[in-house]
Scaffold this active site. Structure first.
Site, PDB file in Angstrom:
ATOM      1  CG  ASN A  11       0.706   8.900   7.163  1.00 57.61           C
ATOM      2  OD1 ASN A  11       0.309   7.777   6.692  1.00 57.61           O
ATOM      3  ND2 ASN A  11       2.080   8.973   7.231  1.00 57.61           N
ATOM      4  CE  LYS A 212       1.861   1.170  10.269  1.00 59.25           C
ATOM      5  NZ  LYS A 212       2.267   1.302   9.029  1.00 59.25           N
TER       6      LYS A 212
END
Length: 331
Positions: A11, A212
């Site tokens: 994001n 991640k």
């Protein structure tokens, strides 16, 4: 110099409400790069990792829709493509900001493969949603044609799910370590890395997604960095997030943080994996971790923003090392 691994969330490149155009991603990458240059000015050498959720979803959709014209790409190749795409945007933005700041720091993106076990339990229980939403009929057709596992999201439709195995090694670890030691700002482990296995003496990509933050924590531990930072879309880690009254955590020790996790404060699809990754880093010898909003990075590094997390030590030692009083409950 002090050392840091910064894990940038997906994001940070595609904000809420954006379409994800290259122009939007480039502008967001430039803002992130400016924060990283501020951290470098504060005396840190940086390794940068990043998410790729929205980008790999778009790559899969392009591949599927273009399959009648050109051969489609499997998930591992889409992972590789987005590592290059995002690495390019971040690398170029960093080079621009470093030049403006008159700092000579070389930047390099390393296409990173993460080794996983073919016997990882998740391989038999896919749970990570990827790609677009489909109608029930379209999802059933893809399940029949491609052998996909499908799950329903009652509000939005059906999605493909793939395994999310644990990273057990990074194929390019020595390259990353050597470049980092030479002062290169390394961009690595994009999207958690490309998941690969050894198969009869050959490396082979698998249809899976590595978290991640887990991969970033693994790399941070192996590099022995002083600070592990996760940038996300909230300024602090909160207890009772989005419930009145939510409470920000400012400085907290690992055991207390683990207690909050067990009490259900950090949902699996949101803050949960980040807290889990921080705890792994701290348990494996890490000195400090921070979770904060990407635009607060410089403030967080100097201690005036973000949630700061430490190994299990007595309260007096944490306060002595941070120079700040740690209130009861870590808030």
């Amino acid at each position: 110099m002090k050392t840091m691994l910064l894990a940038v969330g997906g994001n940070s490149l595609i904000r809420a409400g954006e379409k994800g155009t290259i122009a939007e991603q480039r502008a967001n990458a430039q803002r992130t790069a400016a924060q990283i240059v501020g951290v470098i000015r504060a005396g840190y050498r940086v390794v940068l990792t990043h998410g790729n959720g929205p980008q790999v979803g778009a790559a899969l959709l392009r591949s599927e829709r273009g399959a009648s014209q050109v051969p489609g790409h499997p998930l591992d190749v889409c992972d590789a493509s987005t590592q290059g795409e995002i690495g390019y945007l971040l690398q170029q933005s960093l080079q621009t900001e470093l030049q403006l700041a008159e700092l000579h720091v070389p930047v390099a993106t390393i296409l990173t493969q993460c080794l996983v076990s073919p016997d990882d339990p998740s391989m038999k229980h896919p749970s990570k949603p990827i790609g677009p939403f489909y109608s029930r009929a379209d999802a059933e057709e893809r399940k029949r044609r491609f052998g996909w596992e499908i799950v329903e999201d009652a509000a939005r439709g059906y999605r493909r799910v793939v395994p999310s195995p644990e990273p057990i090694d990074i194929v390019e670890l020595e390259v990353i370590r050597n470049l980092f030691g030479q002062g290169v700002l390394v961009i690595a482990c994009g999207g958690g890395g490309i998941p690969v296995v050894w198969n009869n003496g050959r490396l082979q990509g698998v249809e899976a997604v590595i978290d991640k933050d887990r991969a970033s924590a693994w790399l941070a531990s192996r590099l022995g960095v002083d600070l592990f930072v996760i940038s996300t879309d909230t300024d602090y880690v909160y207890l009772d997030y989005k419930k009145p009254p939510q409470r920000p955590l400012r400085r907290v020790a690992a055991a207390e943080l683990e207690g909050y996790a067990k009490a259900g404060h950090f949902p699996p699809g949101n803050m949960g994996p980040k807290i889990e990754s921080v705890l792994r880093f701290l348990r494996q010898g890490g000195k400090e971790a921070i979770i904060t909003f990407s635009e607060n990075l410089c403030q967080a590094v100097v201690g005036s923003a973000g949630t700061h997390m430490f190994p299990d030590r007595d309260r007096a030692e944490i306060e002595r090392n941070t120079g700040l009083e740690l209130p009861v409950g870590g808030r």
